[in-house]
Motif scaffolding. Structure first.
Motif, PDB file in Angstrom:
ATOM      1  N   MET A   1       0.579  -1.258   0.044  1.00 31.17           N
ATOM      2  CA  MET A   1       0.194   0.100  -0.287  1.00 31.17           C
ATOM      3  C   MET A   1       0.593   0.969   0.088  1.00 31.17           C
ATOM      4  O   MET A   1       1.928   1.433   1.004  1.00 31.17           O
ATOM      5  N   GLY A   2       0.696   2.502  -0.580  1.00 30.14           N
ATOM      6  CA  GLY A   2       1.617   3.202  -0.994  1.00 30.14           C
ATOM      7  C   GLY A   2       1.484   4.420   0.141  1.00 30.14           C
ATOM      8  O   GLY A   2       0.148   3.877   1.029  1.00 30.14           O
ATOM      9  N   HIS A   3       1.381   5.295   0.483  1.00 26.47           N
ATOM     10  CA  HIS A   3       1.640   6.509   1.244  1.00 26.47           C
ATOM     11  C   HIS A   3       0.853   7.464   1.068  1.00 26.47           C
ATOM     12  O   HIS A   3       0.488   7.916   0.157  1.00 26.47           O
ATOM     13  N   PRO A   4      -0.644   8.549   1.828  1.00 21.40           N
ATOM     14  CA  PRO A   4      -0.748   9.229   1.622  1.00 21.40           C
ATOM     15  C   PRO A   4      -0.680  10.655   0.689  1.00 21.40           C
ATOM     16  O   PRO A   4       0.901  10.765   1.403  1.00 21.40           O
ATOM     17  N   LEU A   5      -1.378  11.482   0.430  1.00 20.77           N
ATOM     18  CA  LEU A   5      -0.496  12.686  -0.193  1.00 20.77           C
ATOM     19  C   LEU A   5      -1.686  13.164  -0.487  1.00 20.77           C
ATOM     20  O   LEU A   5      -2.552  13.475  -0.713  1.00 20.77           O
ATOM     21  N   SER A   6      -1.078  14.480   0.109  1.00 19.83           N
ATOM     22  CA  SER A   6      -2.354  15.937   0.487  1.00 19.83           C
ATOM     23  C   SER A   6      -1.951  17.030  -0.918  1.00 19.83           C
ATOM     24  O   SER A   6      -0.617  16.947  -0.385  1.00 19.83           O
ATOM     25  N   ILE A   7      -2.504  17.514  -1.817  1.00 22.28           N
ATOM     26  CA  ILE A   7      -2.226  18.402  -2.546  1.00 22.28           C
ATOM     27  C   ILE A   7      -2.918  19.784  -2.799  1.00 22.28           C
ATOM     28  O   ILE A   7      -4.239  19.334  -2.328  1.00 22.28           O
ATOM     29  N   ARG A   8      -2.566  20.638  -2.597  1.00 21.78           N
ATOM     30  CA  ARG A   8      -3.594  21.580  -3.137  1.00 21.78           C
ATOM     31  C   ARG A   8      -3.768  21.832  -4.834  1.00 21.78           C
ATOM     32  O   ARG A   8      -3.145  21.881  -5.694  1.00 21.78           O
ATOM     33  N   LEU A   9      -5.433  22.367  -5.315  1.00 23.44           N
ATOM     34  CA  LEU A   9      -5.407  22.541  -6.359  1.00 23.44           C
ATOM     35  C   LEU A   9      -6.041  23.841  -6.737  1.00 23.44           C
ATOM     36  O   LEU A   9      -6.530  24.073  -5.803  1.00 23.44           O
ATOM     37  N   ASP A  10      -5.965  24.601  -7.612  1.00 25.30           N
ATOM     38  CA  ASP A  10      -6.830  25.802  -7.787  1.00 25.30           C
ATOM     39  C   ASP A  10      -8.025  25.240  -8.495  1.00 25.30           C
ATOM     40  O   ASP A  10      -7.998  23.954  -9.048  1.00 25.30           O
ATOM     41  N   ASP A  11      -8.694  26.211  -8.135  1.00 27.12           N
ATOM     42  CA  ASP A  11     -10.517  25.503  -8.832  1.00 27.12           C
ATOM     43  C   ASP A  11     -10.338  25.038  -9.522  1.00 27.12           C
ATOM     44  O   ASP A  11     -11.417  24.017 -10.724  1.00 27.12           O
TER      45      ASP A  11
END
Length: 82
Positions: A1-11
């Motif tokens: 299982m991979g590692h979680p990743l949090s990203i911010r995207l513009d709208d």
């Protein structure tokens, strides 16, 4: 299982990716994960090709390498070197 990743995207980016994911019948997270995995594979192949080119350039510039290839020969359809 991979590692979680949090990203911010513009709208705009998020809307574009959500639309692309929806057209494929998958969720945004799955789509972004596929994009990332495909890019990682492309980068690995690119790195391997660059390393192969470096080895080829070294062998081509090396007298020992040139001698090896001269002795090795080019295979023919009958399996015998030329």
């Amino acid at each position: 299982m991979g590692h979680p990743l949090s990203i911010r995207l513009d709208d705009d980016t998020q809307t574009t990716l959500e639309d692309a994911a929806k057209s494929r019948g998958i969720g945004l997270a799955t789509y972004v994960r596929e994009l990332a995995a495909n890019e990682a594979r492309r980068l690995r192949r690119e790195r391997i090709r660059a390393q192969s080119r470096a080895v080829g350039a070294f062998v081509a510039s090396s007298p020992e390498g040139q001698s090896f290839y001269a002795d090795w020969g080019t295979p023919t359809t009958d399996g015998e070197p030329r």
